[in-house]
Design an enzyme around this catalytic site. Structure first.
Site, PDB file in Angstrom:
ATOM      1  N   CYS A 101      39.448   6.121  28.192  1.00 12.87           N
ATOM      2  CA  CYS A 101      39.151   5.552  26.866  1.00 12.87           C
ATOM      3  C   CYS A 101      39.351   6.576  25.750  1.00 12.87           C
ATOM      4  O   CYS A 101      39.422   6.211  24.581  1.00 12.87           O
ATOM      5  CB  CYS A 101      37.729   5.010  26.821  1.00 12.87           C
ATOM      6  SG  CYS A 101      37.401   3.785  28.094  1.00 12.87           S
ATOM      7  N   HIS A 160      34.938   4.621  19.584  1.00 13.26           N
ATOM      8  CA  HIS A 160      35.327   3.795  20.741  1.00 13.26           C
ATOM      9  C   HIS A 160      34.341   2.627  20.853  1.00 13.26           C
ATOM     10  O   HIS A 160      33.126   2.829  20.839  1.00 13.26           O
ATOM     11  CB  HIS A 160      35.307   4.668  21.995  1.00 13.26           C
ATOM     12  CG  HIS A 160      35.532   3.919  23.262  1.00 13.26           C
ATOM     13  ND1 HIS A 160      36.443   2.886  23.368  1.00 13.26           N
ATOM     14  CD2 HIS A 160      34.963   4.045  24.493  1.00 13.26           C
ATOM     15  CE1 HIS A 160      36.419   2.414  24.599  1.00 13.26           C
ATOM     16  NE2 HIS A 160      35.529   3.092  25.304  1.00 13.26           N
ATOM     17  N   ASN A 177      35.773  -3.834  25.034  1.00  9.03           N
ATOM     18  CA  ASN A 177      36.214  -2.462  25.260  1.00  9.03           C
ATOM     19  C   ASN A 177      37.670  -2.500  25.732  1.00  9.03           C
ATOM     20  O   ASN A 177      37.948  -2.937  26.846  1.00  9.03           O
ATOM     21  CB  ASN A 177      35.300  -1.816  26.315  1.00  9.03           C
ATOM     22  CG  ASN A 177      35.710  -0.393  26.667  1.00  9.03           C
ATOM     23  OD1 ASN A 177      36.791   0.056  26.318  1.00  9.03           O
ATOM     24  ND2 ASN A 177      34.834   0.299  27.376  1.00  9.03           N
TER      25      ASN A 177
HETATM   26  N1  ACO Z   1      24.825 -10.370  33.527  1.00  7.40           N
HETATM   27  C1  ACO Z   1      23.549 -10.418  33.931  1.00  7.40           C
HETATM   28  N2  ACO Z   1      22.908  -9.391  34.526  1.00  7.40           N
HETATM   29  C2  ACO Z   1      23.624  -8.258  34.699  1.00  7.40           C
HETATM   30  C3  ACO Z   1      24.972  -8.143  34.286  1.00  7.40           C
HETATM   31  C4  ACO Z   1      25.583  -9.262  33.692  1.00  7.40           C
HETATM   32  N3  ACO Z   1      26.862  -9.259  33.270  1.00  7.40           N
HETATM   33  N4  ACO Z   1      25.398  -6.905  34.574  1.00  7.40           N
HETATM   34  C5  ACO Z   1      24.384  -6.239  35.141  1.00  7.40           C
HETATM   35  N5  ACO Z   1      23.307  -7.077  35.215  1.00  7.40           N
HETATM   36  C6  ACO Z   1      21.992  -6.777  35.766  1.00  7.40           C
HETATM   37  C7  ACO Z   1      22.037  -5.676  36.792  1.00  7.40           C
HETATM   38  O1  ACO Z   1      22.359  -6.211  38.060  1.00  7.40           O
HETATM   39  C8  ACO Z   1      20.635  -5.138  36.740  1.00  7.40           C
HETATM   40  O2  ACO Z   1      19.797  -5.998  37.482  1.00  7.40           O
HETATM   41  P1  ACO Z   1      18.613  -5.378  38.393  1.00  7.40           P
HETATM   42  O3  ACO Z   1      17.717  -4.680  37.412  1.00  7.40           O
HETATM   43  O4  ACO Z   1      18.037  -6.590  39.014  1.00  7.40           O
HETATM   44  O5  ACO Z   1      19.298  -4.446  39.330  1.00  7.40           O
HETATM   45  C9  ACO Z   1      20.235  -5.324  35.259  1.00  7.40           C
HETATM   46  O6  ACO Z   1      21.174  -6.278  34.717  1.00  7.40           O
HETATM   47  C10 ACO Z   1      20.328  -4.053  34.441  1.00  7.40           C
HETATM   48  O7  ACO Z   1      21.565  -3.423  34.734  1.00  7.40           O
HETATM   49  P2  ACO Z   1      21.934  -2.055  34.067  1.00  7.40           P
HETATM   50  O8  ACO Z   1      23.257  -1.600  34.623  1.00  7.40           O
HETATM   51  O9  ACO Z   1      20.800  -1.089  34.130  1.00  7.40           O
HETATM   52  O10 ACO Z   1      22.128  -2.492  32.533  1.00  7.40           O
HETATM   53  P3  ACO Z   1      22.388  -1.580  31.285  1.00  7.40           P
HETATM   54  O11 ACO Z   1      21.402  -1.897  30.253  1.00  7.40           O
HETATM   55  O12 ACO Z   1      22.617  -0.127  31.646  1.00  7.40           O
HETATM   56  O13 ACO Z   1      23.806  -2.121  30.757  1.00  7.40           O
HETATM   57  C11 ACO Z   1      26.130  -1.532  30.700  1.00  7.40           C
HETATM   58  C12 ACO Z   1      24.958  -1.980  31.571  1.00  7.40           C
HETATM   59  C13 ACO Z   1      26.398  -2.614  29.674  1.00  7.40           C
HETATM   60  C14 ACO Z   1      27.349  -1.361  31.605  1.00  7.40           C
HETATM   61  C15 ACO Z   1      25.819  -0.187  29.980  1.00  7.40           C
HETATM   62  O14 ACO Z   1      25.257   0.733  30.880  1.00  7.40           O
HETATM   63  C16 ACO Z   1      27.030   0.425  29.319  1.00  7.40           C
HETATM   64  O15 ACO Z   1      27.619  -0.119  28.412  1.00  7.40           O
HETATM   65  N6  ACO Z   1      27.422   1.641  29.736  1.00  7.40           N
HETATM   66  C17 ACO Z   1      28.551   2.319  29.155  1.00  7.40           C
HETATM   67  C18 ACO Z   1      29.834   1.824  29.760  1.00  7.40           C
HETATM   68  C19 ACO Z   1      31.026   2.475  29.072  1.00  7.40           C
HETATM   69  O16 ACO Z   1      30.971   2.843  27.929  1.00  7.40           O
HETATM   70  N7  ACO Z   1      32.109   2.676  29.786  1.00  7.40           N
HETATM   71  C20 ACO Z   1      33.243   3.322  29.133  1.00  7.40           C
HETATM   72  C21 ACO Z   1      34.018   3.981  30.131  1.00  7.40           C
HETATM   73  S1  ACO Z   1      35.107   2.874  30.916  1.00  7.40           S
HETATM   74  C22 ACO Z   1      36.551   3.716  31.109  1.00  7.40           C
HETATM   75  O17 ACO Z   1      36.671   4.846  30.771  1.00  7.40           O
HETATM   76  C23 ACO Z   1      37.721   3.011  31.704  1.00  7.40           C
END
Ligand code: ACO
Length: 321
Positions: A113, A248, A278
């Site tokens: 990214c 980003h 993204n």
């Molecule tokens: N719908 C419903 N529930 C979901 C979903 C979904 N789409 N996705 C995850 N959950 C659930 C999980 O299973 C988890 O359930 P559990 O507590 O029963 O296990 C709960 O929601 C919380 O999951 P988390 O992963 O802790 O959620 P978080 O608040 O961290 O959000 C997210 C996840 C959106 C991915 C966040 O961490 C994020 O944006 N991180 C940054 C990602 C990023 O910027 N990547 C860039 C690099 S990519 C690249 O370079 C190619």
């Protein structure tokens, strides 16, 4: 010699995939996705629409705005992790031929990214040796790298392309500074196992992206204000001098957390992940183009960009427009 962004352009595929569309096949909801990411919908490339097709469209728009003819270009760089071919030829070579950049060198750059920020700095360096304009493109068909049954990851990404034309000038300002960084770890928090030399134990047939979202989130919030602060300090400037921050577009919550740390109003940050998602290396140039077209970037304005992604890689740009 100073390097200016002389034109911007972007392209988003026609097909829009909403959170409600995703909820038809995945155990998710518009409410969960929007509240956790700030994303409502994303664009998805049509069957047969490749990364190079999107790049060519964004490039044409940026060249027209810059008033630069393709044959004047000294270089074409495509930042991408989802090029038309896994290994070669470079997507940039396809774009170079299609736009008629007959006098340009062309290559791809992969820094996930952060790729566009890396490519812009590389282009600036190239122009110190050869001052002809360089076309820098970020283009991604992320939808082709996703496991559409994995609700943790597939809801985040979209497809598209953004481009800038860099021009050398004696007029001061333009790209004032840039920072590139990497925090490669022994357990990479983001991996796509498709088509490389390594067989991943967690994904032996490949084709899936794996991500520790929380680790990327925490890393992003940490490097966000640090990267911008370091660039500003080198020029005797502060966050208050910035007119816009074009980061980003990974997650609105990352940007909100950064805004709190920087003690800057959210209005100072350009956000388009709501409808774009993204788009990895395409994210910053698409956002820059949309910010210009929306009148959020004006001549003389001070703009900072910051990007982060797999690697973990990160980078920043400081631009006096
Ligand atoms: N719908 C419903 N529930 C979901 C979903 C979904 N789409 N996705 C995850 N959950 C659930 C999980 O299973 C988890 O359930 P559990 O507590 O029963 O296990 C709960 O929601 C919380 O999951 P988390 O992963 O802790 O959620 P978080 O608040 O961290 O959000 C997210 C996840 C959106 C991915 C966040 O961490 C994020 O944006 N991180 C940054 C990602 C990023 O910027 N990547 C860039 C690099 S990519 C690249 O370079 C190619």
């Amino acid at each position: 010699m100073f390097v200016h962004i002389a034109g911007t352009g972007s392209y988003l595929p026609e097909k829009v995939l909403t959170n409600d569309d995703l909820a038809k096949t995945l155990d998710t909801s518009d409410e969960w996705i929007f509240s956790h990411t700030g994303i409502h919908s994303r664009h998805i490339a049509a069957d047969g629409e490749e990364t190079s097709d999107m790049a060519v469209k964004a490039a044409g728009r940026a060249l027209a705005e810059a008033g630069v003819k393709p044959e004047e270009l000294g270089g074409v760089i495509v930042a991408t992790s989802s090029g038309d071919y896994r290994s070669f030829p470079a997507t940039a070579s396809l774009v170079q031929a299609r736009i008629g950049a007959t006098n340009a060198g062309a290559f791809d750059l992969q820094a996930a990214c952060s790729g566009f920020v890396y490519a812009t700095r590389v282009a600036q360096g190239m122009m110190q040796l050869d001052p002809r304009p360089v076309l820098v493109i970020g283009a991604e068909a992320m939808s082709r790298l996703l496991d559409w049954t994995d609700r943790n990851i597939c809801i985040l990404f979209g497809d598209g392309a953004g481009a800038v034309v860099l021009k050398a000038s004696d007029e001061k300002d333009g790209i004032l500074d840039s920072i590139l960084g990497s925090d490669g770890g022994s357990v990479p928090p983001v991996i796509s196992c498709t088509g490389g030399t390594k067989v991943c134990p967690e994904d032996p047939v490949g084709g899936k992206m794996h991500m520790n979202g929380r680790a990327v989130f925490n890393f992003a919030v940490k490097i966000f204000d640090d990267t911008i602060r370091r660039m500003l300090e080198r020029h005797g400037l502060t966050f208050d001098d910035l007119s816009l921050i074009v980061a980003h577009q990974a997650n609105a919550r990352i940007i909100e957390a950064a805004a709190r740390r920087m003690k800057q109003p959210l209005e100072k940050f350009f956000l388009n992940m709501n409808t774009v998602g993204n788009t990895s290396a395409a994210s910053v140039p698409i956002a820059l183009d949309e910010a210009v077209k929306a009148g959020r970037i004006r001549q003389g304005g001070l703009v900072a960009s910051v990007a982060f992604g797999a690697g973990l890689s990160y980078g920043g740009l400081l631009i006096r427009w």
